[in-house]
Design an enzyme around this catalytic site. Sequence first.
Site, short mmCIF file in Angstrom:
data_model
loop_
_atom_site.label_atom_id
_atom_site.label_comp_id
_atom_site.label_asym_id
_atom_site.label_seq_id
_atom_site.Cartn_x
_atom_site.Cartn_y
_atom_site.Cartn_z
N ASP A 113 3.37 -5.24 1.96
CA ASP A 113 3.27 -5.29 3.61
C ASP A 113 2.92 -6.84 4.07
OD1 ASP A 113 3.95 -2.90 3.91
OD2 ASP A 113 1.87 -1.99 3.78
N LYS A 135 -1.07 -2.53 11.20
CA LYS A 135 0.57 -2.24 10.82
C LYS A 135 1.05 -0.66 11.03
CE LYS A 135 1.32 -1.30 7.07
NZ LYS A 135 2.13 -0.14 6.53
#
Length: 270
Positions: free
Chosen positions: A124, A10
């Site tokens: 996240d 990410k």
Amino acid sequence: MITKSFAPAKINLTLHVTGQRKDGYHLLDSLVIFASVGDTLSFFPNSKKLELIISGPEAKYVPRGEDNLVLRAASLAGLTSGSFFLQKNLPLAAGIGGGSSNAAAALRLIRYTPNDNGQSLGADVPICINRQSARMRGIGDIIDPIFNLTKIFAVLVNPRCFMPTQVVFEKLQRKSNPAMTDIPVTLDYRELIKWLSLQRNDLEIPAQEIEPVIKTVFRTLRRANADLIRMSGSGSTCFGLFSNYESAQAAAQEITDNHPSWWVQPATLG
């Protein structure tokens, strides 16, 4: 039957820290995109016990106990048996959501969606479940998918220093900073670079104070002629953006030759 899921890195193209709640959680405004490099998680459901087997170039750094996010995701789902096999390619504590992406992959594999969309496993995890470019706000719970981002080519560089997220946030002097400006409706590569250059990662300065080698990474990417250089998340992985994959690949090779101990990967983003 064995099933498999890709757990991509990410990347925070931007990371604005816009406030802090009374419970200590920080409020963020971030443009998140996912990379073509990552870990791979497989699951074999017929095992008599719940276990996690880890291999890969970054395996030795991964916690294997109950604090591992794959096992925590399984526990959250009430899973008591099955074998997870993790091919660990991403460095730890690196600002690219490796653990969160692994947890999201585990939830996908066992087909379980928590009531909080995985928020209890980490801020996240919700965005990593869908692996979709998005604007992420709040404490990671407000996710607005973005479909118009152009394909981006990048070099990801980690100088092999662990960067605990909490330590970096504690070092941040100002917790209430301006949010991102509105993302343009249509973005080609040059427009994206121009817009990104006006945005920030508010954690870069505190991270550089903790680990000055991050400044060295920035200088190295600058010498490699990256169009834009930034740190992802709370660090220590940084990235340089390039207009084509060949340039990114050549830059990655040059950086690897000059810094063989660093983790360096060319990647496609989006």
